[in-house]
Write an enzyme that holds these catalytic residues in place. Sequence first.
Site, mmCIF file in Angstrom:
data_model
loop_
_atom_site.group_PDB
_atom_site.id
_atom_site.type_symbol
_atom_site.label_atom_id
_atom_site.label_comp_id
_atom_site.label_asym_id
_atom_site.label_seq_id
_atom_site.Cartn_x
_atom_site.Cartn_y
_atom_site.Cartn_z
ATOM 1 N N ASP A 1 99.279 -2.718 65.882
ATOM 2 C CA ASP A 1 98.328 -1.860 65.194
ATOM 3 C C ASP A 1 97.729 -2.694 64.062
ATOM 4 O O ASP A 1 98.229 -3.783 63.743
ATOM 5 C CB ASP A 1 99.064 -0.629 64.652
ATOM 6 C CG ASP A 1 98.173 0.259 63.814
ATOM 7 O OD1 ASP A 1 97.089 0.635 64.293
ATOM 8 O OD2 ASP A 1 98.557 0.565 62.675
ATOM 9 N N ASP B 1 102.851 1.559 62.667
ATOM 10 C CA ASP B 1 103.353 2.195 61.450
ATOM 11 C C ASP B 1 103.335 3.713 61.488
ATOM 12 O O ASP B 1 103.737 4.351 60.513
ATOM 13 C CB ASP B 1 102.534 1.734 60.244
ATOM 14 C CG ASP B 1 101.111 2.283 60.272
ATOM 15 O OD1 ASP B 1 100.458 2.183 61.322
ATOM 16 O OD2 ASP B 1 100.655 2.814 59.243
#
Length: 240
Positions: free
Chosen positions: A12, A174
């Site tokens: 990400d 996350d």
Amino acid sequence: MKDLNGWTIAFDLDGTLVETAPDLIGTLNRLLAARGLPPRPVEAARHLVGHGAVALLKDGFREAGADWDEAERPALLAAFLEDYLAHICDHSHVYPGVEAALDRLAARGAILCTATNKPTHLSLALFGRLGLTGRFAAICGADAVSSRKPDAAHIRETVLRAGGDPGRAIMVGDSITDVRAARATGVPVIVTTFGYTEIPARDLGGDALIDGFGELEAAIDRIVAARLASRISPSYVPAS
């Protein structure tokens, strides 16, 4: 250390590789100020980041005390994207240890890619400013795939575009969006504890947690070892 040939690590972007909240919230605050609304302190608004620009605008306006007008959405989104691109790297920075960790993984043969819901042109602009672009075999925003995270298509198509095998991939993220995307794809997921999530990182259900990029390789090695061990039949006896 064993090599990682054949393995793809998908990352990400926001809250995983790069601390982007200051610039994203900076753009939000400029739009709020233009309408006479109070700014949002960065630390109090970090939870707004990571769900896309529209969600950031909606929630940011509501927290500033304004009613959201859906009719204004196209104009506000266009203004947001224009302003953010102009200020995309005013304060954003790579998290400590990122470059060294990426270089070590690449040296061990891993394929690296980025699967982010950030628009691809903004991701490329930010990575270009930070000198990260060349470290990834593919950088795919939500607009570059058939369906965005948490849909499995995002990770799968990004890994394939990078030249990897989705059956030998690991996601690093996350948020619950990253975890759900990984689960949908059937790949393990490593969760950072320093990103953007309203749910505590330890409660997201990742396969591993890291407090910094110095811990990433060890987490990947444990996952790879466990995956390889699970593919060995209990009746298998290595040749002596």
